[in-house]
Design an enzyme around this catalytic site. Structure first.
Site, PDB file in Angstrom:
ATOM      1  N   GLY A   4       5.950  -0.023  -0.657  1.00 20.83           N
ATOM      2  CA  GLY A   4       6.882   0.636   0.235  1.00 20.83           C
ATOM      3  C   GLY A   4       7.399  -0.295   1.318  1.00 20.83           C
ATOM      4  N   ASP A  39       7.048  -0.082   4.605  1.00 18.97           N
ATOM      5  CA  ASP A  39       6.138  -0.340   5.715  1.00 18.97           C
ATOM      6  C   ASP A  39       5.218  -1.527   5.423  1.00 18.97           C
ATOM      7  OD1 ASP A  39       7.191   1.786   7.182  1.00 18.97           O
ATOM      8  OD2 ASP A  39       5.821   3.216   6.267  1.00 18.97           O
ATOM      9  N   CYS A  55      -9.897   8.888   1.262  1.00 20.71           N
ATOM     10  CA  CYS A  55      -9.499   7.700   0.507  1.00 20.71           C
ATOM     11  C   CYS A  55      -9.533   6.464   1.398  1.00 20.71           C
ATOM     12  CB  CYS A  55      -8.104   7.894  -0.086  1.00 20.71           C
ATOM     13  SG  CYS A  55      -7.459   6.421  -0.931  1.00 20.71           S
ATOM     14  N   GLY A  64       0.025  -1.249   6.431  1.00 23.25           N
ATOM     15  CA  GLY A  64       1.293  -0.779   6.980  1.00 23.25           C
ATOM     16  C   GLY A  64       1.190   0.566   7.670  1.00 23.25           C
ATOM     17  N   CYS A  98      -1.363  11.265  -3.587  1.00 22.90           N
ATOM     18  CA  CYS A  98      -0.997  10.144  -4.454  1.00 22.90           C
ATOM     19  C   CYS A  98      -1.153  10.473  -5.926  1.00 22.90           C
ATOM     20  CB  CYS A  98      -1.821   8.910  -4.092  1.00 22.90           C
ATOM     21  SG  CYS A  98      -3.592   9.061  -4.420  1.00 22.90           S
TER      22      CYS A  98
END
Length: 385
Positions: free
Chosen positions: A4, A6, A94, A117, A204
């Site tokens: 991504g 970030d 996680c 990030g 996710c």
């Protein structure tokens, strides 16, 4: 790196400094467990984007498969909670068990740091000054404090609240001073391949294109039970499992004069109780109990939790909410009781209660009991429960 914008900007910020830098992409979910094939899976696109960014920045990258660790440490415990009717938050665990757990275990030396990030910040501080450390205070080592990021609307300390101090001490959060709009602007200015990539949302392993119920039903067998109108005691529908609805959710029961919302789950009877309107008194709670609260400073929780006044703090049990004032008490049985200053709506067992002292994140724990603000036995139809 996740693929991504970030984590891409994070990599660029670090690449511009004097670091011995390499990138890691975590593969946490194996789609072959569901379909027997990797065809069309999202992680391959993410991995390709990570490689493109790293080639541009001239830094090495590798993929680490942590899907087994994710399955056993995060997904299986979450399944058990869903099946029991609770509302877990796998993303929080996680970070503790995989990103700052299993991945850290694979880092080769204690001098290795992990930069992410996340929109979060970190400072260093000593414990509070008191009579026991007064004369040796300057010799006490500093400890990491997890702090909110500058961009409150994107702040992710909620998801990092279970990470212990030992792991935080080796973490870097380069995006701490930036707003999301600034991060996008930097990515565009630097021509990063992920500059225009949309944000990923949702769990996710579920993704964004399928229903949660449809996904979870692959792992939890149906267990039908009654949906009961709490105000009348009448059964008005059926559910396929306690996990299919959560506290405060619109129950979607047809044929009712107004929208009905989930107020309670009876795990023994496998029943879901609903009430009319999202502002019904049965949806309000005055306090919660956490059986095992995970303080980031594990060996040094705030002393005020053992006083009659309790610890004055702020609590958050959903990411998309503002923290609210509360008092925190450690009870004689070792559990933690959190009393809201004002009643809070739609609190569910399994949700994670995160505590702050202003911008300092103190830790978190899964909610094991909720305490209604209203005596539910006074409601019409309650005798049916």
């Amino acid at each position: 790196m996740s693929g991504g914008v970030d984590s891409s900007v994070t990599a660029k910020l670090l690449a511009d400094k004097d670091y011995d830098l390499s990138a890691v992409f975590m593969r946490n979910w194996d789609t072959r467990d569901e379909s027997g094939t990797d065809s069309g899976c999202e992680w391959k696109k993410d991995w390709e984007d990570v490689q493109r960014v790293c080639r541009m920045l001239g830094i090495p990258c590798e993929m680490v498969d942590l899907s087994r660790e994710y399955w056993t440490r995060v997904f299986e415990p979450a399944l058990e909670m869903w099946e029991a009717g609770d509302t877990p938050n796998p993303d929080i665990w996680c970070n503790r068990e995989v990103k700052f757990g299993a991945l850290f275990d694979r880092l080769t030396t204690q001098s290795t740091w992990l930069a992410t990030g996340h929109y979060a910040d970190k400072t260093w501080a000593r414990p509070a000054l008191n009579l026991s450390n007064l004369f040796a205070y300057d010799k006490i080592p500093t400890r990491p404090q997890l702090r909110r990021a500058a961009d409150r609307s994107k702040d992710q300390t909620f998801y990092l609240s279970s990470v212990p101090a030992a792991s935080l001490s080796r973490a870097l959060f380069p995006l701490a001073p930036y707003r999301k709009t600034e991060v996008r602007d930097m990515a565009q200015r630097w021509g990063l391949p992920t500059a225009s990539r949309e944000e990923s949302m949702g769990l996710c392993f579920v993704g964004e294109k399928r229903r949660f119920d449809d996904f979870i039903s692959q792992y939890i067998p149906p267990k039908p039970g009654p949906i009961i109108d709490m105000t009348t005691g009448k059964t008005v529908g059926r559910h396929q499992g306690l996990y299919t609805l959560t506290i405060g959710q619109n129950a979607g029961v047809r044929g009712m004069p107004q929208k009905m919302f989930v107020a309670r789950k009876d795990k023994e009877r496998n029943a879901i109780y609903i009430v009319p309107g999202s502002d019904h008194p049965a949806l309000s709670y005055k306090s919660i109990t956490v059986d095992k609260f995970e303080w980031i400073w594990e060996d040094m929780p705030p002393p005020a939790i053992d006083t009659s006044q309790g610890l004055l703090a702020q609590v958050q049990f959903r990411h998309r909410m503002m923290d609210v004032p509360c008092r925190v008490y450690r009870q004689s049985d070792g559990t933690t009781r959190i009393e809201f200053r004002d009643p809070q709506s739609s609190v569910a067992t399994g949700q994670v209660a995160v505590l702050w002292k202003n911008t300092w994140c103190l830790g978190c724990g899964a909610i094991t009991q909720t305490h209604p603000a209203t005596d539910l036995s006074l409601l019409d139809g309650r005798s049916a429960s």
